[in-house]
Design an enzyme around this catalytic site. Structure first.
Site, mmCIF file in Angstrom:
data_model
loop_
_atom_site.group_PDB
_atom_site.id
_atom_site.type_symbol
_atom_site.label_atom_id
_atom_site.label_comp_id
_atom_site.label_asym_id
_atom_site.label_seq_id
_atom_site.Cartn_x
_atom_site.Cartn_y
_atom_site.Cartn_z
ATOM 1 C CE1 TYR A 1 -2.590 3.300 1.098
ATOM 2 C CE2 TYR A 1 -2.142 3.270 3.756
ATOM 3 C CZ TYR A 1 -2.957 3.813 2.060
ATOM 4 O OH TYR A 1 -2.857 4.697 2.439
ATOM 5 C CG PHE A 2 2.539 5.433 -2.869
ATOM 6 C CD1 PHE A 2 4.055 5.582 -2.425
ATOM 7 C CD2 PHE A 2 1.755 6.153 -2.996
ATOM 8 C CE1 PHE A 2 4.611 6.502 -2.516
ATOM 9 C CE2 PHE A 2 2.690 7.557 -3.453
ATOM 10 C CZ PHE A 2 3.640 7.527 -2.450
ATOM 11 C CB ALA A 3 0.145 6.070 2.952
ATOM 12 C CE1 TYR A 4 -3.026 10.153 -1.357
ATOM 13 C CE2 TYR A 4 -2.515 8.546 -2.298
ATOM 14 C CZ TYR A 4 -3.353 10.415 -1.956
ATOM 15 O OH TYR A 4 -4.785 10.193 -2.711
ATOM 16 C CD GLU B 1 -7.999 6.145 2.366
ATOM 17 O OE1 GLU B 1 -7.833 7.561 1.956
ATOM 18 O OE2 GLU B 1 -6.567 5.977 3.101
#
Length: 191
Positions: free
Chosen positions: A24-27, A103
């Site tokens: 998972y890419f979190a920004y 989300e």
């Protein structure tokens, strides 16, 4: 890779590790470990990574201000030549539903997407992330920005990118933010 579809197969766990995992890419606020782990306890730091040809923007889904953060929330939009730095987390597939819920996938606030990011050694990692569609640009609350900036610092995102995050204008909201209170209760310190 064009965002919009998800990988059919989640990443397999390490040998001897039960179950399946995904990256998972979190920004946004999930850069902060304590924020992500409130509802997704399996999250393990993998690396800092860069999403090329995108930028972070803030807004309200269908123009409605976030009741969680009291301001615009982060999304990523395609922007040739720009880049978004974030954190790749390894998570157990059992946390997909809690991550989707956090989300706002059910309400349509965000849609899950598959993106390719590059770690600091240049290796490409395919990750799940989230993108808001149908939003009206709006500045974030100071509290939301604070969580993002603290997560960027906690994980050692590039200093130039951290400065860029610090320069984001906020909406100057001064009221309580329940999510921030939950994070502070876990860390036993004010953010």
């Amino acid at each position: 890779m064009e965002p919009g579809s998800l990988a059919a197969e989640p990443e397999r766990g390490e040998p001897g590790e039960p179950g399946e995992h995904f990256l998972y890419f979190a920004y946004g606020s999930n850069l902060l470990k304590e924020r992500l782990r409130l509802h997704n306890p399996s999250a393990e730091f993998v690396c800092v990574a860069r999403l090329q040809d995108f930028k972070v923007d803030f807004g309200n889904y269908q123009g409605v201000t976030s009741t969680s953060w009291h301001g615009g929330i982060a999304t990523i939009i395609q922007s040739p030549g720009d880049e978004v730095w974030g954190v790749v987390w390894k998570m157990h597939v059992r946390n997909i539903s809690s991550l989707d819920e956090q989300e706002g996938v059910g309400s349509g606030t965000y849609i899950p997407i598959e993106i390719d990011v590059h770690n600091q050694e240049g290796k490409v990692l395919t990750c799940r992330s989230y993108q808001m569609k149908n939003y009206v640009p709006a500045p974030p609350s100071p509290q939301y920005k604070k969580v993002i900036c603290k997560g960027a610092k906690q994980n050692g995102l590039p200093s130039e990118y951290q400065r860029k995050l610090e320069e984001i204008e906020t909406n100057h909201y001064e009221g309580p933010v329940k999510v921030l209170e939950e994070i502070e209760a876990v860390t036993n310190e004010p953010l």
